[in-house]
Design a protein around this motif. Structure first.
Motif, PDB file in Angstrom:
ATOM      1  N   HIS A   1      31.009  45.080  45.617  1.00  0.00           N
ATOM      2  CA  HIS A   1      31.736  45.368  44.384  1.00  0.00           C
ATOM      3  C   HIS A   1      32.079  46.839  44.245  1.00  0.00           C
ATOM      4  O   HIS A   1      32.093  47.392  43.166  1.00  0.00           O
ATOM      5  CB  HIS A   1      30.896  44.930  43.175  1.00  0.00           C
ATOM      6  CG  HIS A   1      30.461  43.501  43.269  1.00  0.00           C
ATOM      7  ND1 HIS A   1      31.330  42.461  43.135  1.00  0.00           N
ATOM      8  CD2 HIS A   1      29.243  42.946  43.526  1.00  0.00           C
ATOM      9  CE1 HIS A   1      30.678  41.299  43.262  1.00  0.00           C
ATOM     10  NE2 HIS A   1      29.406  41.579  43.513  1.00  0.00           N
ATOM     11  N   GLY A   2      32.340  47.495  45.351  1.00  0.00           N
ATOM     12  CA  GLY A   2      32.777  48.885  45.275  1.00  0.00           C
ATOM     13  C   GLY A   2      31.682  49.820  44.834  1.00  0.00           C
ATOM     14  O   GLY A   2      31.959  50.849  44.242  1.00  0.00           O
TER      15      GLY A   2
ATOM     16  N   ASN B   1      34.330  37.731  39.946  1.00  0.00           N
ATOM     17  CA  ASN B   1      35.108  38.514  38.989  1.00  0.00           C
ATOM     18  C   ASN B   1      35.817  39.693  39.662  1.00  0.00           C
ATOM     19  O   ASN B   1      35.958  40.772  39.087  1.00  0.00           O
ATOM     20  CB  ASN B   1      34.221  39.023  37.842  1.00  0.00           C
ATOM     21  CG  ASN B   1      35.060  39.519  36.669  1.00  0.00           C
ATOM     22  OD1 ASN B   1      36.148  39.001  36.390  1.00  0.00           O
ATOM     23  ND2 ASN B   1      34.560  40.537  35.981  1.00  0.00           N
ATOM     24  N   VAL B   2      36.261  39.476  40.899  1.00  0.00           N
ATOM     25  CA  VAL B   2      36.976  40.500  41.642  1.00  0.00           C
ATOM     26  C   VAL B   2      38.388  40.003  41.896  1.00  0.00           C
ATOM     27  O   VAL B   2      38.584  38.882  42.371  1.00  0.00           O
ATOM     28  CB  VAL B   2      36.271  40.812  42.978  1.00  0.00           C
ATOM     29  CG1 VAL B   2      37.037  41.879  43.746  1.00  0.00           C
ATOM     30  CG2 VAL B   2      34.839  41.259  42.733  1.00  0.00           C
TER      31      VAL B   2
ATOM     32  N   HIS C   1      41.690  44.432  43.789  1.00  0.00           N
ATOM     33  CA  HIS C   1      40.460  45.111  44.168  1.00  0.00           C
ATOM     34  C   HIS C   1      40.228  45.028  45.678  1.00  0.00           C
ATOM     35  O   HIS C   1      39.945  46.039  46.337  1.00  0.00           O
ATOM     36  CB  HIS C   1      39.253  44.507  43.437  1.00  0.00           C
ATOM     37  CG  HIS C   1      39.137  44.894  41.998  1.00  0.00           C
ATOM     38  ND1 HIS C   1      39.806  44.214  40.997  1.00  0.00           N
ATOM     39  CD2 HIS C   1      38.425  45.869  41.386  1.00  0.00           C
ATOM     40  CE1 HIS C   1      39.506  44.765  39.829  1.00  0.00           C
ATOM     41  NE2 HIS C   1      38.667  45.762  40.036  1.00  0.00           N
ATOM     42  N   TRP C   2      40.354  43.802  46.229  1.00  0.00           N
ATOM     43  CA  TRP C   2      40.110  43.633  47.657  1.00  0.00           C
ATOM     44  C   TRP C   2      41.139  44.391  48.494  1.00  0.00           C
ATOM     45  O   TRP C   2      40.805  44.967  49.536  1.00  0.00           O
ATOM     46  CB  TRP C   2      40.147  42.152  48.025  1.00  0.00           C
ATOM     47  CG  TRP C   2      38.998  41.362  47.499  1.00  0.00           C
ATOM     48  CD1 TRP C   2      39.035  40.276  46.673  1.00  0.00           C
ATOM     49  CD2 TRP C   2      37.611  41.589  47.780  1.00  0.00           C
ATOM     50  NE1 TRP C   2      37.772  39.812  46.404  1.00  0.00           N
ATOM     51  CE2 TRP C   2      36.872  40.616  47.080  1.00  0.00           C
ATOM     52  CE3 TRP C   2      36.920  42.532  48.542  1.00  0.00           C
ATOM     53  CZ2 TRP C   2      35.487  40.539  47.129  1.00  0.00           C
ATOM     54  CZ3 TRP C   2      35.531  42.462  48.590  1.00  0.00           C
ATOM     55  CH2 TRP C   2      34.831  41.484  47.894  1.00  0.00           C
ATOM     56  N   ALA C   3      42.375  44.408  48.056  1.00  0.00           N
ATOM     57  CA  ALA C   3      43.402  45.152  48.791  1.00  0.00           C
ATOM     58  C   ALA C   3      43.143  46.654  48.718  1.00  0.00           C
ATOM     59  O   ALA C   3      43.346  47.382  49.698  1.00  0.00           O
ATOM     60  CB  ALA C   3      44.784  44.825  48.236  1.00  0.00           C
ATOM     61  N   ALA C   4      42.679  47.122  47.552  1.00  0.00           N
ATOM     62  CA  ALA C   4      42.442  48.556  47.379  1.00  0.00           C
ATOM     63  C   ALA C   4      41.261  49.036  48.212  1.00  0.00           C
ATOM     64  O   ALA C   4      41.326  50.097  48.849  1.00  0.00           O
ATOM     65  CB  ALA C   4      42.204  48.867  45.902  1.00  0.00           C
TER      66      ALA C   4
ATOM     67  N   GLY D   1      34.131  43.055  39.279  1.00  0.00           N
ATOM     68  CA  GLY D   1      32.937  43.368  40.044  1.00  0.00           C
ATOM     69  C   GLY D   1      31.735  43.635  39.165  1.00  0.00           C
ATOM     70  O   GLY D   1      31.815  43.676  37.934  1.00  0.00           O
ATOM     71  N   ASP D   2      30.574  43.810  39.798  1.00  0.00           N
ATOM     72  CA  ASP D   2      29.348  44.060  39.055  1.00  0.00           C
ATOM     73  C   ASP D   2      29.407  45.347  38.248  1.00  0.00           C
ATOM     74  O   ASP D   2      28.794  45.456  37.189  1.00  0.00           O
ATOM     75  CB  ASP D   2      28.160  44.126  40.030  1.00  0.00           C
ATOM     76  CG  ASP D   2      27.859  42.770  40.641  1.00  0.00           C
ATOM     77  OD1 ASP D   2      28.310  41.758  40.071  1.00  0.00           O
ATOM     78  OD2 ASP D   2      27.195  42.739  41.693  1.00  0.00           O
ATOM     79  N   LEU D   3      30.140  46.341  38.769  1.00  0.00           N
ATOM     80  CA  LEU D   3      30.206  47.623  38.089  1.00  0.00           C
ATOM     81  C   LEU D   3      31.365  47.720  37.112  1.00  0.00           C
ATOM     82  O   LEU D   3      31.584  48.788  36.528  1.00  0.00           O
ATOM     83  CB  LEU D   3      30.314  48.756  39.116  1.00  0.00           C
ATOM     84  CG  LEU D   3      29.113  48.915  40.055  1.00  0.00           C
ATOM     85  CD1 LEU D   3      29.351  50.054  41.028  1.00  0.00           C
ATOM     86  CD2 LEU D   3      27.839  49.159  39.253  1.00  0.00           C
ATOM     87  N   ASN D   4      32.081  46.618  36.930  1.00  0.00           N
ATOM     88  CA  ASN D   4      33.190  46.603  35.985  1.00  0.00           C
ATOM     89  C   ASN D   4      34.165  47.748  36.268  1.00  0.00           C
ATOM     90  O   ASN D   4      34.532  48.511  35.381  1.00  0.00           O
ATOM     91  CB  ASN D   4      32.658  46.700  34.548  1.00  0.00           C
ATOM     92  CG  ASN D   4      33.577  46.015  33.551  1.00  0.00           C
ATOM     93  OD1 ASN D   4      34.223  45.010  33.874  1.00  0.00           O
ATOM     94  ND2 ASN D   4      33.647  46.535  32.348  1.00  0.00           N
ATOM     95  N   SER D   5      34.585  47.839  37.532  1.00  0.00           N
ATOM     96  CA  SER D   5      35.423  48.938  37.991  1.00  0.00           C
ATOM     97  C   SER D   5      36.862  48.484  38.155  1.00  0.00           C
ATOM     98  O   SER D   5      37.157  47.294  38.274  1.00  0.00           O
ATOM     99  CB  SER D   5      34.910  49.474  39.342  1.00  0.00           C
ATOM    100  OG  SER D   5      33.540  49.793  39.276  1.00  0.00           O
TER     101      SER D   5
END
Length: 629
Positions: free
Chosen positions: A24-25, A88-89, A93-96, A119-123
């Motif tokens: 999750h980044g 929740n991604v 997000h995956w492309a970035a 993600g978990d970090l809400n980013s």
């Protein structure tokens, strides 16, 4: 340059393998395969077969691997580009995080939300790209309107994340695009506080100070300054940077503690020493402060006079008529203690770099005095005096030119720095090979950042301790001329010493042997021995430096920095080393270009403006692999 320079470098691009689902980044992602691991032909064929068989992949996996045809097929079939997966991604997000530029453009064109949290970090996708250091992705997302000031669940903005993971090009780009370098996170910490507390070393603390980050800002919770955080983390390098930038050592936090008080609790000796010195400097008496200001203003003259006095006192004590070596030893120790007291009381760390210059200047002063007082009566002939006078005159003149002309420092305005950062970032060339992270400027070819002067120098050769100056494009030929005339001075001084001994000493090596000869010439005149030792010392380094410079200039067409770089690269097996050199045009042509010899129009030397030269395409042979750092 107009602030928007065209990039001529072969900038590296980060083509990474995809990240596993479930990351999750947060900086803990793992790759399916290690890109640096060697693979056998069989494994490579298996990978190709695996990549070709993607017709049944889901869109997340296709996005991670950058299979744009499969992604387009699924989107056209009705998949909602905004729909997050079970973790929740979103696809963006995956492309970035995998730096899939074309997929990001496609997803945004299909309505993807640039600042969607996940993600978990809400980013945001921009957070993910920043964590991984994908500058090109950061630039693209911000072009599409991504907001770098948004915070994730940990309370970090993109600037804080770039600092935490030490992605300095992204830090420079965010600040150049208008982000406040002192913006706090959720806990009220600035990026400088994070650098001082979490990252051991001078970077990125020094980088943020260059970006005008406040060194006396306080956080909202503990009221700690960056200096407090550096002390608590034991970050000596960052603390030194903050003190040099003028951080206040007397500010107190919410607990009423100063940085010095915290250091005394942690018992870090190096930090205690730095803070005690800074505190003493701040609390010195008015008289001492005035003395220090006067010394700083006239430091070169005062250092020169101090070196003159030290050399004279040493020679005077040795030349005393007393035969008591005990007395002379006591006087030597006393003089040494006085010198140490003066140095500790009045000499700052920045002034130490001028000691070799003061010592050389004082040595030349006493050499000249010795020549005219001791050697002149024995060599009154003009064939000795005129060459020596010309040598010392040339030495002084070319030293003056080396000092006053300067090497060619690269200095630009803050606005031009920001324009350059943005322009290089948007052309994917904000790379240490093309961009100086200390000066925040684009580096011309053959330039380098001098850590002593803390500035980029045009056609950088080296920083000379004996002149306390960088040697670069503008003063290099004056420096070589200075070395030549200094060499002739020490040669004449050596010759004068031999003549003096042959006339005034009643012994000789052939008649009495080595030991008696040495004792006799020492007792004959200890002052002459002292001056001769200075001559030997200075002749050793100046001979080596002069020969080395002439060889590099005439035979290689290189600077010292370039030669060292090529030798290191050759040892690492990266390329052919000194043989792969586009600047060597032959001995004669190298000499003409370096000294700008015209000889009444017979020669036409090349005149290259090294402040604006960014590629090797200028009259010299071009090579695509050669690149000086």
């Amino acid at each position: 340059m107009d602030g928007v320079p065209e990039c001529h470098l072969n900038c590296p691009h980060d083509h990474q393998r995809p990240y596993k689902q479930g990351s999750h980044g947060d900086g803990r992602e793992e790759l399916f395969n290690n890109s640096n691991q060697a693979t056998s032909p069989t494994e490579h064929q298996s990978d190709l077969a695996f990549m070709e068989d993607c017709s049944n992949w889901d869109i997340v996996k296709a996005t991670q691997y950058g299979i744009i045809d499969r992604c387009k097929e699924l989107i056209e079939a009705g998949y909602d580009v905004r729909q997050p997966d079970k973790e929740n991604v979103t696809l963006l997000h995956w492309a970035a995080i995998n730096n899939r530029i074309d997929l990001v453009k496609y997803y945004v064109s299909k309505g993807a939300i640039v600042d969607q949290l996940g993600g978990d970090l809400n980013s945001t996708p921009l957070h993910w790209a920043t964590r991984q250091g994908h500058l090109s992705m950061v630039v693209l997302l911000m072009k599409y309107g991504a907001d770098p000031s948004l915070v994730d669940r940990e309370g970090f903005t993109c600037l804080h994340l770039a600092v935490q993971f030490q992605h300095m090009p992204i830090v420079a780009y965010l600040v150049a695009k208008g982000q406040d370098v002192d913006a706090p996170d959720m806990n009220g910490q600035t990026a400088l506080m994070m650098a001082a507390s979490r990252i051991i070393g001078p970077e990125p603390t020094g980088f943020l100070v260059k970006l005008n980050a406040s060194v006396n800002a306080v956080d909202k919770v503990h009221r700690n300054t960056p200096l407090h955080w550096a002390v608590m983390s034991g970050n000596v390098a960052a603390l030194s940077v903050l003190l040099d930038a003028g951080a206040n050592v007397e500010l107190v936090n919410a607990m009423g503690e100063t940085p010095l008080g915290l250091a005394q609790q942690n018992r870090n000796l190096w930090i205690l020493r730095y803070l005690l010195d800074a505190s003493i400097q701040r609390n010195r008496s008015h008289f001492v402060v005035k003395v220090l200001k006067i010394f700083e203003k006239y430091k070169l003259l005062l250092l020169f006079l101090m070196a003159v006095a030290v050399i004279w006192v040493t020679g005077y004590i040795a030349d005393m008529e007393s035969d008591s070596w005990l007395l002379k030893g006591i006087l030597f120790v006393s003089a040494w203690l006085v010198i140490q007291l003066v140095i500790r009381r009045f000499i700052t760390m920045q002034t130490y770099s001028y000691f070799p210059l003061a010592f050389l200047s004082a040595s030349l002063f006493w050499m000249v005095i010795t020549w005219f007082v001791r050697y002149l009566p024995d060599m009154p002939d003009s064939r000795f005096q005129i060459p020596f006078a010309l040598s010392i005159t040339g030495c002084i003149y070319y030293f003056y030119k080396t000092w006053t002309v300067g090497p060619g420092y690269l200095q630009v305005s803050e606005q031009e720095k920001n324009r350059t950062v943005v322009a290089l970032a948007e052309t994917d060339c904000l790379d240490p090979r093309a961009f100086c992270t200390r000066c925040l400027i684009r580096k011309p070819l053959r330039s380098k950042h001098c850590v002593v002067c803390d500035c980029c120098v045009v056609k950088y050769d080296h920083h000379c301790l004996w002149t306390a100056r960088c040697i670069g494009a503008l003063n290099h030929r004056y420096f070589v001329s200075f070395l030549f005339f200094l060499f002739t001075v020490v040669v004449w001084m050596g010759y004068g010493t031999v003549v003096y001994w042959s006339i005034h000493c009643s012994t000789s090596y052939e008649k009495d042997g080595l030991w008696i000869f040495l004792t006799e010439i020492i007792s004959c005149s200890p002052w002459i021995i002292w001056i001769f030792l200075l001559v030997v010392f200075h002749s050793s380094w100046v001979t080596f430096l002069l020969l080395n410079q002439l060889y590099q200039i005439f035979c290689l067409g290189l600077t010292t920095s370039e030669r060292v770089t090529l030798i290191k690269c050759a040892r690492n097996g990266r390329h052919g080393g000194l043989q792969q050199n586009p600047f060597n045009l032959g001995c004669f042509r190298n000499m003409v270009d370096f000294f700008q010899c015209r000889c009444f129009g017979l020669f036409k030397p090349n005149q290259t403006d090294w402040t604006r030269q960014y590629n090797v395409g200028f009259e010299q042979p071009r090579t695509s692999e050669f690149q000086f750092v």
